[in-house]
Design a protein around this motif. Structure first.
Motif, mmCIF file in Angstrom:
data_model
loop_
_atom_site.group_PDB
_atom_site.id
_atom_site.type_symbol
_atom_site.label_atom_id
_atom_site.label_comp_id
_atom_site.label_asym_id
_atom_site.label_seq_id
_atom_site.Cartn_x
_atom_site.Cartn_y
_atom_site.Cartn_z
ATOM 1 N N LEU A 1 -14.989 9.080 -61.043
ATOM 2 C CA LEU A 1 -14.211 10.168 -61.611
ATOM 3 C C LEU A 1 -15.105 10.958 -62.554
ATOM 4 C CD1 LEU A 1 -11.407 11.516 -62.130
ATOM 5 C CD2 LEU A 1 -11.053 9.799 -63.926
ATOM 6 N N LEU A 2 -15.121 12.278 -62.410
ATOM 7 C CA LEU A 2 -15.902 13.153 -63.269
ATOM 8 C C LEU A 2 -14.977 13.772 -64.318
ATOM 9 C CD1 LEU A 2 -18.014 14.923 -60.500
ATOM 10 C CD2 LEU A 2 -18.597 12.879 -61.825
ATOM 11 N N ILE A 3 -15.360 13.650 -65.586
ATOM 12 C CA ILE A 3 -14.522 14.118 -66.695
ATOM 13 C C ILE A 3 -15.383 14.928 -67.669
ATOM 14 C CG2 ILE A 3 -12.981 12.137 -66.480
ATOM 15 C CD1 ILE A 3 -14.328 10.888 -68.922
ATOM 16 N N ASN A 4 -14.751 15.628 -68.556
ATOM 17 C CA ASN A 4 -15.494 16.376 -69.568
ATOM 18 C C ASN A 4 -15.843 15.481 -70.752
ATOM 19 O OD1 ASN A 4 -12.465 16.622 -69.922
ATOM 20 N ND2 ASN A 4 -13.149 17.239 -71.960
ATOM 21 N N TRP B 1 -17.816 14.107 -51.675
ATOM 22 C CA TRP B 1 -16.817 15.135 -51.964
ATOM 23 C C TRP B 1 -16.328 15.063 -53.399
ATOM 24 C CZ3 TRP B 1 -15.649 10.843 -49.008
ATOM 25 C CH2 TRP B 1 -14.615 10.028 -49.447
ATOM 26 N N ASN B 2 -15.850 16.209 -53.881
ATOM 27 C CA ASN B 2 -15.171 16.348 -55.162
ATOM 28 C C ASN B 2 -13.775 16.887 -54.889
ATOM 29 O OD1 ASN B 2 -17.626 15.709 -56.326
ATOM 30 N ND2 ASN B 2 -17.976 17.720 -57.217
ATOM 31 N N THR B 3 -12.769 16.216 -55.410
ATOM 32 C CA THR B 3 -11.393 16.711 -55.334
ATOM 33 C C THR B 3 -10.918 17.009 -56.741
ATOM 34 O OG1 THR B 3 -10.910 15.423 -53.337
ATOM 35 C CG2 THR B 3 -9.031 16.199 -54.624
ATOM 36 N N ALA B 4 -10.563 18.260 -57.008
ATOM 37 C CA ALA B 4 -10.185 18.684 -58.355
ATOM 38 C C ALA B 4 -8.705 18.449 -58.612
ATOM 39 C CB ALA B 4 -10.514 20.159 -58.540
ATOM 40 N N LEU B 5 -8.399 17.832 -59.741
ATOM 41 C CA LEU B 5 -7.013 17.730 -60.185
ATOM 42 C C LEU B 5 -6.695 18.813 -61.213
ATOM 43 C CD1 LEU B 5 -6.535 13.853 -60.409
ATOM 44 C CD2 LEU B 5 -6.188 15.390 -58.463
ATOM 45 N N TYR B 6 -7.740 19.329 -61.899
ATOM 46 C CA TYR B 6 -7.650 20.552 -62.690
ATOM 47 C C TYR B 6 -8.586 21.569 -62.036
ATOM 48 C CZ TYR B 6 -6.229 17.240 -66.424
ATOM 49 O OH TYR B 6 -5.637 16.245 -67.155
ATOM 50 N N ARG C 1 -9.646 25.014 -56.947
ATOM 51 C CA ARG C 1 -8.315 25.005 -57.535
ATOM 52 C C ARG C 1 -7.760 23.576 -57.468
ATOM 53 N NH1 ARG C 1 -8.157 29.782 -54.406
ATOM 54 N NH2 ARG C 1 -7.096 28.677 -52.727
ATOM 55 N N PRO C 2 -6.779 23.250 -58.294
ATOM 56 C CA PRO C 2 -6.211 21.900 -58.249
ATOM 57 C C PRO C 2 -5.761 21.527 -56.834
ATOM 58 C CG PRO C 2 -5.432 23.041 -60.191
ATOM 59 C CD PRO C 2 -6.191 24.059 -59.381
ATOM 60 N N GLY C 3 -6.214 20.365 -56.386
ATOM 61 C CA GLY C 3 -5.868 19.880 -55.060
ATOM 62 C C GLY C 3 -6.866 20.231 -53.983
ATOM 63 N N GLU C 4 -7.836 21.104 -54.288
ATOM 64 C CA GLU C 4 -8.859 21.443 -53.303
ATOM 65 C C GLU C 4 -9.997 20.429 -53.337
ATOM 66 O OE1 GLU C 4 -8.625 26.230 -52.574
ATOM 67 O OE2 GLU C 4 -9.966 25.521 -54.161
ATOM 68 N N THR C 5 -10.632 20.251 -52.184
ATOM 69 C CA THR C 5 -11.746 19.311 -52.052
ATOM 70 C C THR C 5 -12.949 20.030 -51.477
ATOM 71 O OG1 THR C 5 -10.224 17.462 -51.627
ATOM 72 C CG2 THR C 5 -12.526 17.159 -50.966
ATOM 73 N N VAL C 6 -14.107 19.864 -52.124
ATOM 74 C CA VAL C 6 -15.351 20.350 -51.541
ATOM 75 C C VAL C 6 -16.104 19.145 -50.982
ATOM 76 C CG1 VAL C 6 -16.571 20.296 -53.791
ATOM 77 C CG2 VAL C 6 -17.497 21.637 -51.885
ATOM 78 N N PHE C 7 -16.375 19.184 -49.690
ATOM 79 C CA PHE C 7 -17.211 18.185 -49.038
ATOM 80 C C PHE C 7 -18.618 18.766 -48.971
ATOM 81 C CE2 PHE C 7 -12.974 17.339 -47.566
ATOM 82 C CZ PHE C 7 -12.894 15.958 -47.479
ATOM 83 N N ARG D 1 -11.829 18.319 -67.563
ATOM 84 C CA ARG D 1 -12.217 18.121 -66.172
ATOM 85 C C ARG D 1 -11.659 16.785 -65.704
ATOM 86 N NH1 ARG D 1 -18.138 17.493 -63.049
ATOM 87 N NH2 ARG D 1 -17.423 18.543 -61.159
ATOM 88 N N CYS D 2 -11.095 16.782 -64.512
ATOM 89 C CA CYS D 2 -10.586 15.549 -63.908
ATOM 90 C C CYS D 2 -10.780 15.699 -62.403
ATOM 91 C CB CYS D 2 -9.118 15.355 -64.268
ATOM 92 S SG CYS D 2 -8.436 13.775 -63.729
ATOM 93 N N THR D 3 -11.921 15.240 -61.909
ATOM 94 C CA THR D 3 -12.315 15.485 -60.525
ATOM 95 C C THR D 3 -12.718 14.177 -59.859
ATOM 96 O OG1 THR D 3 -13.020 17.756 -60.971
ATOM 97 C CG2 THR D 3 -14.008 16.669 -59.071
ATOM 98 N N LEU D 4 -12.037 13.855 -58.762
ATOM 99 C CA LEU D 4 -12.356 12.654 -57.996
ATOM 100 C C LEU D 4 -13.661 12.881 -57.247
ATOM 101 C CD1 LEU D 4 -8.771 12.204 -56.524
ATOM 102 C CD2 LEU D 4 -9.686 11.136 -58.592
#
Length: 291
Positions: free
Chosen positions: A112-115, A152-157, A202-208, A225-228
């Motif tokens: 999990l990536l956070i600020n 991949w990164n999936t953004a929750l914010y 945007r929240p809910g989008e995923t970059v592979f 930041r809260c990104t899977l």
């Protein structure tokens, strides 16, 4: 005609896919992340990425964190992470991008990536599995071999932290790109890198993305930041995946208490990870599932 996500991924080195997180999972993941971040910031969870270090080992004496490691670990008690990691919608995209079968997927990393709270922080320009001082020939050879996994990164914010150089997963750096990426220092302005772009989710989008595309990231301590952040491998990758994955310490994945919370698909993916570690000679070659 609109290109497929596979065509876009192969051409650009990345592709953004919306809608992979169902509304139910989005809520459950968000709440789990809140609990995990609180444990990390309080010091109750020691497996974290700390400001000042880009790669492991991280400095646990530093209390400011930019990432949480091993979110599927049973000690965290958050099974929703493993549920989502093995969800059919997500893995269907992975299979399409890797052009592999379900029985070839192996479980790898989920973080999990956070600020950070007290410091702005940035990662230097890099490729995950190519050293910064590699020659052009060494780069070309490594890039050609790096096709058996996807990150991949999936953004929750909303997330605008990632910068990449599109198409750089296929070709060695230019002289100017090398000058920006051979240093250990983070860039003052990532967009000074030739051909770099900023990726906004945007929240809910995923970059592979291919993790050997040139990329870096910036972390603003004032913007949440809260990104899977995860990856899956294809068993055909062998030692090219081992080098990148096993350094993070995944022995806990072999424990019954972790496997018992997985479905059949997840348990099979773990077994393939163990088989990869065995096939490359384990500790004899410097690769180990670690602690």
């Amino acid at each position: 005609m609109t290109p497929s996500i596979k065509e876009m991924y192969d051409e650009q080195g990345y592709v953004i896919v919306p809608g992979l997180v169902t509304p139910e999972h989005f809520t459950l993941l968000s709440k789990a992340c809140e609990r995990v971040i609180a444990k990390t910031r309080s010091g109750a969870w020691p497996h974290r990425r700390t400001v000042g270090r880009q790669f492991p080992p991280y400095d646990n004496d530093n209390t400011d964190s930019w990432g949480v490691q091993h979110v599927m670990h049973p000690d965290l008690g958050e099974p929703v992470f493993a549920e989502w990691y093995t969800s059919e919608g997500l893995l269907a995209v992975v299979r399409e991008l890797l052009q592999c079968r379900e029985d070839e997927l192996q479980m790898e990393l989920f973080n999990l990536l956070i600020n950070p709270l007290n410091h702005h922080f940035a990662l230097r320009w890099h490729r995950d599995d190519v050293k910064e001082d590699a020659t052009a020939d060494e780069e070309a050879q490594a890039l050609a071999a790096w096709k058996y996994g996807v990150q991949w990164n999936t953004a929750l914010y909303e997330d605008s932290c990632l910068f990449i150089v599109p198409k750089s997963h296929r070709i060695p750096r230019t002289a100017e790109q090398r000058a920006h990426s051979i240093t250990q220092d983070a860039p003052k302005n990532p967009l000074d890198m030739p051909d770099a772009i900023r990726v906004t989710l945007r929240p809910g989008e995923t970059v592979f993305y291919n993790s050997n595309v040139l990329h870096c990231a910036t972390y603003d301590s004032k913007k949440p930041r809260c990104t899977l952040h995860a990856c899956v491998g294809d068993v055909k990758g062998g030692s090219t995946r081992a080098r990148n994955v096993l350094q993070h310490g995944l022995r806990w994945m072999t424990e019954d208490r972790f496997r018992s919370q997985l479905g059949e698909k997840g348990r099979a993916m773990v077994q393939r990870l163990v088989a990869m570690q065995t096939s490359v000679g384990g500790q004899a070659l410097g690769y180990s599932l670690g602690n």
